[in-house]
Design a protein around this motif. Structure first.
Motif, PDB file in Angstrom:
ATOM      1  N   HIS A 256       4.923   5.986 -24.011  1.00  0.00           N
ATOM      2  CA  HIS A 256       5.521   5.213 -24.677  1.00  0.00           C
ATOM      3  C   HIS A 256       5.670   3.478 -24.240  1.00  0.00           C
ATOM      4  CE1 HIS A 256       9.163   7.717 -25.449  1.00  0.00           C
ATOM      5  NE2 HIS A 256       8.891   8.167 -24.260  1.00  0.00           N
ATOM      6  N   VAL A 257       4.902   2.993 -23.814  1.00  0.00           N
ATOM      7  CA  VAL A 257       4.324   1.756 -23.758  1.00  0.00           C
ATOM      8  C   VAL A 257       2.695   1.641 -24.071  1.00  0.00           C
ATOM      9  CG1 VAL A 257       3.586   0.262 -21.553  1.00  0.00           C
ATOM     10  CG2 VAL A 257       5.014   1.816 -20.574  1.00  0.00           C
ATOM     11  N   LEU A 258       2.370   2.292 -24.574  1.00  0.00           N
ATOM     12  CA  LEU A 258       0.919   2.392 -25.412  1.00  0.00           C
ATOM     13  C   LEU A 258       1.750   2.027 -26.517  1.00  0.00           C
ATOM     14  CD1 LEU A 258      -1.261   4.812 -23.719  1.00  0.00           C
ATOM     15  CD2 LEU A 258      -1.743   2.292 -23.453  1.00  0.00           C
ATOM     16  N   ASN A 259       3.267   3.049 -27.143  1.00  0.00           N
ATOM     17  CA  ASN A 259       3.163   2.469 -28.320  1.00  0.00           C
ATOM     18  C   ASN A 259       3.563   1.641 -28.697  1.00  0.00           C
ATOM     19  OD1 ASN A 259       3.701   3.831 -30.969  1.00  0.00           O
ATOM     20  ND2 ASN A 259       6.652   3.804 -30.455  1.00  0.00           N
ATOM     21  N   THR A 260       4.497   1.245 -28.170  1.00  0.00           N
ATOM     22  CA  THR A 260       5.336  -0.082 -27.880  1.00  0.00           C
ATOM     23  C   THR A 260       3.811  -1.769 -28.011  1.00  0.00           C
ATOM     24  OG1 THR A 260       7.717   0.473 -26.792  1.00  0.00           O
ATOM     25  CG2 THR A 260       6.471  -2.114 -26.579  1.00  0.00           C
ATOM     26  N   LEU A 261       3.365  -1.288 -27.330  1.00  0.00           N
ATOM     27  CA  LEU A 261       2.108  -2.235 -27.890  1.00  0.00           C
ATOM     28  C   LEU A 261       1.681  -2.378 -28.662  1.00  0.00           C
ATOM     29  CD1 LEU A 261       0.732  -1.857 -23.627  1.00  0.00           C
ATOM     30  CD2 LEU A 261       2.286  -4.033 -24.394  1.00  0.00           C
ATOM     31  N   ALA A 262       0.868  -1.375 -29.074  1.00  0.00           N
ATOM     32  CA  ALA A 262       0.121  -1.241 -30.054  1.00  0.00           C
ATOM     33  C   ALA A 262       1.356  -0.759 -31.560  1.00  0.00           C
ATOM     34  CB  ALA A 262       0.317   0.824 -30.124  1.00  0.00           C
ATOM     35  N   GLU A 263       2.750  -1.008 -31.367  1.00  0.00           N
ATOM     36  CA  GLU A 263       3.151  -1.817 -32.555  1.00  0.00           C
ATOM     37  C   GLU A 263       3.394  -2.961 -32.289  1.00  0.00           C
ATOM     38  OE1 GLU A 263       7.050   1.178 -34.417  1.00  0.00           O
ATOM     39  OE2 GLU A 263       6.541   1.342 -32.275  1.00  0.00           O
ATOM     40  N   LYS A 264       3.832  -3.541 -31.660  1.00  0.00           N
ATOM     41  CA  LYS A 264       3.814  -4.932 -31.277  1.00  0.00           C
ATOM     42  C   LYS A 264       2.296  -5.076 -32.370  1.00  0.00           C
ATOM     43  CE  LYS A 264       5.048  -9.195 -28.809  1.00  0.00           C
ATOM     44  NZ  LYS A 264       5.585  -9.069 -26.960  1.00  0.00           N
ATOM     45  N   ALA A 265       1.224  -4.994 -31.531  1.00  0.00           N
ATOM     46  CA  ALA A 265       0.004  -5.526 -32.702  1.00  0.00           C
ATOM     47  C   ALA A 265      -0.359  -5.441 -33.765  1.00  0.00           C
ATOM     48  CB  ALA A 265      -1.221  -5.480 -31.505  1.00  0.00           C
ATOM     49  N   LYS A 266       0.377  -4.253 -33.564  1.00  0.00           N
ATOM     50  CA  LYS A 266       0.069  -3.839 -35.575  1.00  0.00           C
ATOM     51  C   LYS A 266      -1.168  -2.542 -35.393  1.00  0.00           C
ATOM     52  CE  LYS A 266       3.179  -7.071 -38.349  1.00  0.00           C
ATOM     53  NZ  LYS A 266       3.952  -7.703 -36.644  1.00  0.00           N
ATOM     54  N   VAL A 267      -1.668  -1.932 -34.037  1.00  0.00           N
ATOM     55  CA  VAL A 267      -2.922  -1.450 -34.971  1.00  0.00           C
ATOM     56  C   VAL A 267      -2.519   0.240 -34.326  1.00  0.00           C
ATOM     57  CG1 VAL A 267      -4.085  -3.554 -33.824  1.00  0.00           C
ATOM     58  CG2 VAL A 267      -3.381  -1.771 -31.761  1.00  0.00           C
ATOM     59  N   LYS A 268      -3.406   1.271 -34.515  1.00  0.00           N
ATOM     60  CA  LYS A 268      -2.939   2.219 -34.217  1.00  0.00           C
ATOM     61  C   LYS A 268      -4.052   2.569 -32.870  1.00  0.00           C
ATOM     62  CE  LYS A 268      -1.080   6.011 -36.147  1.00  0.00           C
ATOM     63  NZ  LYS A 268       0.652   6.147 -37.031  1.00  0.00           N
ATOM     64  N   LEU A 269      -3.655   3.567 -32.171  1.00  0.00           N
ATOM     65  CA  LEU A 269      -4.058   3.816 -30.500  1.00  0.00           C
ATOM     66  C   LEU A 269      -3.995   5.702 -30.801  1.00  0.00           C
ATOM     67  CD1 LEU A 269      -6.188   2.938 -28.575  1.00  0.00           C
ATOM     68  CD2 LEU A 269      -3.176   2.758 -27.189  1.00  0.00           C
TER      69      LEU A 269
END
Length: 367
Positions: A119-132
């Motif tokens: 969940h944390v990784l998804n939130t950070l990736a969405e905020k940065a507009k990247v796909k991790l």
């Protein structure tokens, strides 16, 4: 192992890398795997951009690492595919996203065994507009990290596949508990781990979930998985090799590509001992038992080791002279390398001609 012809210019203790042996070990790993594309070597052992570049020159384009610093070193070395095989929490999760933004040429991924981190990784990736990319860390028996196959693991993988900021990278299945000396026993243990991973992969695929990659096998077991063409293999220690693996796994045909140059600083003819300038600040103190192998002094027994001294009994050939050079093969090379700022590089003729910085001994080299 060759001696250094111009060793007089080196301090002691000094970490040595032998360039031709490294090249031979890279080629042996590729031979075992069948092609460079099947390898995702771990850089935790050598921690250097130069060795990573040597691997890339041989066609190895995917790498694995354990720290943010190692990931950034690989990105700076222009590695195109970097798996940070460690569950990232707190500030480290943010640092990974910063790496993704700073080095757009590289495909970064990480792993997790729980929904909280996902969940944390998804939130950070969405905020940065990247796909991790995120691998599921599957426990195949070591019980260090990883989630056991089952409904919870399936739900976690389904989330990795559906989360808008993430993409499911596949399965990461580390079998670090398999250290059987007997090759047939090791092969059997690896086969049991493979069944766990393969069965779970089949379950995911039958649910319509993509599994782009399955990463298995450290240095002791990656030859056991080499025939499984769907697997990516991730050895690490073999590129430098050490005494522990050479003595424990005689089937592994890798060369010693690293050693420590030490010198005799004291000799005691009454006690029948000599002391070298290599304490446990210069060689890893794990595992228990002998911390290094001394070629040419096989019958010398370690008596005492302190921070900067190591005392041995005299060999049958007699006490060495003051200042005499002693070459030591570390039992555990990975943490030993991290004790040094640089490695002195020795060419095929035994000439030390340059230095490589052990960049990733620091926890941060930029981000």
């Amino acid at each position: 192992m060759k001696k250094v012809r111009n060793s007089v210019r080196l301090p002691s203790p000094a970490l040595l890398f032998f360039e031709d042996a490294i090249r031979a070990n890279i080629d042996m790993a590729i031979k075992i795997a069948g092609s460079p594309g099947r390898l995702r070597p771990h850089v935790k052992t050598h921690k250097t951009a130069e060795l990573a570049a040597m691997a890339m020159a041989r066609g190895i384009l995917k790498f694995k690492c354990a720290t943010i610093a190692e990931a950034e070193m690989l990105a700076r070395a222009q590695a195109p595919d970097i798996l940070l095989s460690y569950t990232l929490v707190g500030r480290n999760a943010e640092r990974l996203i910063e790496l993704v933004l700073k080095y757009p040429h590289a495909k970064f991924s990480t792993l997790t065994d729980n929904l909280e981190v996902a969940h944390v990784l998804n939130t950070l990736a969405e905020k940065a507009k990247v796909k991790l990319g995120v691998f599921l860390d599957l426990d195949v028996g070591q019980h260090r990290t990883g989630i056991a196959p089952g409904p919870d693991a399936e739900a976690l993988y389904a989330y990795l596949s559906a989360a808008p900021g993430l993409s499911a990278g596949g399965l990461h299945c580390y079998d670090g508990h398999n250290h059987q000396r007997d090759l047939r026993e090791r092969q059997a243990a690896a086969a049991a781990c493979y069944v766990i991973a393969a069965d779970f992969r089949t379950t995911l695929l039958s649910s319509g979930l993509p599994v782009p990659e399955v990463v298995m096998g450290g240095t002791p077991t990656f030859p056991c998985y080499a025939s499984r063409q769907e697997l990516t293999l991730s050895p690490g220690t073999c590129f430098l090799h050490d005494y522990s693996y050479a003595s424990s796994f005689p089937d592994l045909r890798f060369e010693y590509a690293a050693a420590i140059l030490a010198r005799v600083v004291s000799r005691n003819s009454v006690m029948g001992t000599f002391t070298i300038d290599l304490g446990y600040k210069g060689i890893s103190a794990d595992p228990k038992g002998a911390r290094g192998f001394l070629p040419g002094y096989e019958d010398s027994v370690p008596v005492l080791q302190n921070e900067e001294h190591w005392v041995f009994t005299a060999p049958k050939k007699g006490l060495p002279s003051i200042g005499e050079e002693i070459y030591v093969i570390p039992t555990h090379i990975c943490p030993t390398v991290a004790l040094y700022e640089r490695a002195h590089i020795v060419d095929k003729d035994g000439v030390c001609f340059t230095e490589w910085r052990i960049a990733c001994r620091d926890r941060s080299i930029g981000i």
